[in-house]
Design a protein around this motif. Structure first.
Motif, PDB file in Angstrom:
ATOM      1  N   TYR A 185       0.825  -1.202   0.000  1.00 38.08           N
ATOM      2  CA  TYR A 185       0.000   0.000   0.000  1.00 38.08           C
ATOM      3  C   TYR A 185       0.862   1.254   0.000  1.00 38.08           C
ATOM      4  CZ  TYR A 185      -4.433   2.389   0.780  1.00 38.08           C
ATOM      5  OH  TYR A 185      -5.552   3.158   0.629  1.00 38.08           O
ATOM      6  N   VAL A 186       1.968   1.251   0.757  1.00 37.18           N
ATOM      7  CA  VAL A 186       2.858   2.416   0.794  1.00 37.18           C
ATOM      8  C   VAL A 186       3.534   2.617  -0.562  1.00 37.18           C
ATOM      9  CG1 VAL A 186       4.982   3.318   1.822  1.00 37.18           C
ATOM     10  CG2 VAL A 186       3.233   2.311   3.282  1.00 37.18           C
ATOM     11  N   SER A 187       3.888   1.513  -1.229  1.00 39.91           N
ATOM     12  CA  SER A 187       4.532   1.636  -2.547  1.00 39.91           C
ATOM     13  C   SER A 187       3.602   2.282  -3.569  1.00 39.91           C
ATOM     14  CB  SER A 187       4.975   0.259  -3.034  1.00 39.91           C
ATOM     15  OG  SER A 187       3.854  -0.570  -3.304  1.00 39.91           O
ATOM     16  N   MET A 188       2.279   2.126  -3.380  1.00 43.89           N
ATOM     17  CA  MET A 188       1.336   2.782  -4.291  1.00 43.89           C
ATOM     18  C   MET A 188       1.197   4.269  -3.983  1.00 43.89           C
ATOM     19  SD  MET A 188      -1.783   0.117  -4.938  1.00 43.89           S
ATOM     20  CE  MET A 188      -2.483   0.496  -3.340  1.00 43.89           C
ATOM     21  N   GLN A 189       1.378   4.642  -2.719  1.00 51.04           N
ATOM     22  CA  GLN A 189       1.197   6.039  -2.325  1.00 51.04           C
ATOM     23  C   GLN A 189       2.433   6.886  -2.581  1.00 51.04           C
ATOM     24  OE1 GLN A 189      -0.155   5.384   1.808  1.00 51.04           O
ATOM     25  NE2 GLN A 189      -2.084   6.310   1.214  1.00 51.04           N
TER      26      GLN A 189
END
Length: 441
Positions: free
Chosen positions: A337-341
């Protein structure tokens, strides 16, 4: 927080927004008590009490809906189709270039994405309504028999349409709160649904303490202290952030000097919120949900029966294997999820274009590598935080199976505290917009 609420209440415009939000929440709770016709609600409640336990997907849905699912009311699905649609659209936005371009178009693009999300939410509500009807009919035997095929088709149509209409009304109320109320409408309805379940959890502890005071008095007191400490821990982690220093280069234009400012990039420790827990919970609850439709064999004689029983028991919420896989999945989904943000390469390019940089780090690839290293460390800390919050109630259930109703306690507290903090920040920003200092101050 209470001072913020008192100050906000003193402003007439904000007071109207608060009252409108409270009215929508009141209608939401009243709608959660309106029963769908042609259903035996007592049968539904009994079946859910024995099957929606141990942290499976049904219990998760029941808590999210504020107990409406176990009562078979109009708002049984609540905002779960919209939440699932939002998650799907958020993932597809990063996977499909047309949706990514639509997101970058600004306000107009966001309106188009909202319309697509609403359409996906409607499709999911139709599917989930039909699936819940089949569960009510085949698993619970809670649907009234009409006596003929035509009557049964009409009954099925009314029940499914009631669930779809309830979801549409809830999503509409959430949008109305966004336009005329305070805070994020969907989050506020989710907050109200979860908060309505807290008295049930407190009632369970009270009943156990009343029946066995020698055993549960100090245990209930300890649980109360631990939950208060958990709230304080969540508030602390929500406010925690890692600040990456940024220095902008000086440049001289004529006789004036521009730039040279020092600032920072804030990286929140818990930037993904409760999403990794929801992803991991949905994945881990699939085996237990499948077992509801195909029960575990009592007397396995064949290889496949033994394999099926072993597979279902491997994902039992009371086993250490479940807790370990659950914890690992939370860490993995948090990184995902952090890699998408955050895109470190994009951040590094933006810094170079604006004549900014990190002190001691060269522009370009070294900057993106440094940001990636910082993100990896912060993400690991946030993932362990989410894992501890999610695993703690499961450990509590290991110590005492009578406390199975608290199996979702950590996740629900995280959602409630996060929404409360977000609402307070919204109130503070609303007051700042309406506070203007005089010229002589």
């Amino acid at each position: 927080m209470f001072k913020t609420l008192r100050d906000a209440w003193s402003i007439a415009e904000i007071r109207k927004k608060l009252l409108y939000t409270l009215l929508m929440l009141l209608i939401f709770r009243l709608g959660s008590a309106v029963v769908v016709p042609f259903l035996d609600t007592s049968t539904v409640s009994t079946w859910m009490a024995s099957n929606a336990t141990g942290g499976n997907f049904l219990e998760y849905l029941d808590i999210i809906t504020g107990g409406a699912l176990s009562q078979a009311t109009v708002f049984s699905l609540s905002i779960t189709p919209y939440i699932n649609a939002s998650i799907i659209m958020q993932l597809l936005t990063y996977a499909l270039p047309p949706l990514e371009r639509m997101r970058d178009e600004g306000e107009e693009g966001q309106k188009k994405l909202n319309k697509i999300t609403a359409a996906v939410s409607l499709a999911l509500s139709v599917f989930m309504s039909f699936a819940y009807y089949l569960t009510l009919k085949n698993q619970m035997n809670a649907v009234v028999d009409g006596g003929s095929k035509a009557a049964n088709v009409f009954i099925a149509f009314v029940i499914i349409l009631s669930f779809i209409a309830g979801t549409s009304i809830v999503v509409w109320m959430g949008n109305q709160i966004n336009d005329k109320g305070i805070g994020n409408g969907i989050s506020m309805l989710l907050f109200a649904g979860i908060l309505a379940r807290f008295p049930v959890m407190a009632g369970t502890l009270g009943e156990l303490t009343k029946n066995e005071p020698q055993r549960y008095f100090f245990e209930s007191l300890g649980i109360l202290i631990l939950f208060i400490a958990m709230i304080a821990f969540i508030v602390f982690m929500n406010a925690s952030e890692r600040r990456i220093p940024i220095q902008y280069a000086k440049r001289v234009v004529g006789r004036k000097q521009y730039g040279g400012q020092s600032t920072h990039i804030p990286v929140k420790v818990c930037m993904s919120g409760v999403m990794p827990i929801i992803f991991a919970m949905s994945f881990m609850s699939l085996p237990s949900t499948i077992s509801l439709f195909k029960p575990v064999y009592d007397d396995p004689t064949g290889f496949w029966q033994k394999f099926y029983n072993g597979f279902i028991n491997f994902f039992n919420t009371r086993t250490w294997t479940y807790a370990l896989i659950y914890f690992i999945l939370i860490i993995a989904f948090n990184y995902f999820y952090v890699s998408m943000q955050y895109n470190p390469i994009e951040i590094a390019n933006n810094l170079r274009q604006s004549n900014g940089g990190i002190p001691g780090i060269r522009p370009g690839k070294p900057t993106s590598d440094y940001i990636q290293r910082v993100l990896s460390k912060i993400t690991l800390v946030g993932a362990f935080f989410l894992g501890i919050i999610a695993i703690f109630p499961i450990a509590l259930n290991w110590m005492d199976p009578n406390l199975s109703s608290l199996a979702m306690g950590g996740t629900t507290i995280l959602i409630v505290v996060s929404v409360a903090l977000e609402t307070v920040r919204t109130l503070e920003s609303e007051m700042m917009m309406r506070h203007h200092k005089g010229f002589l101050e």
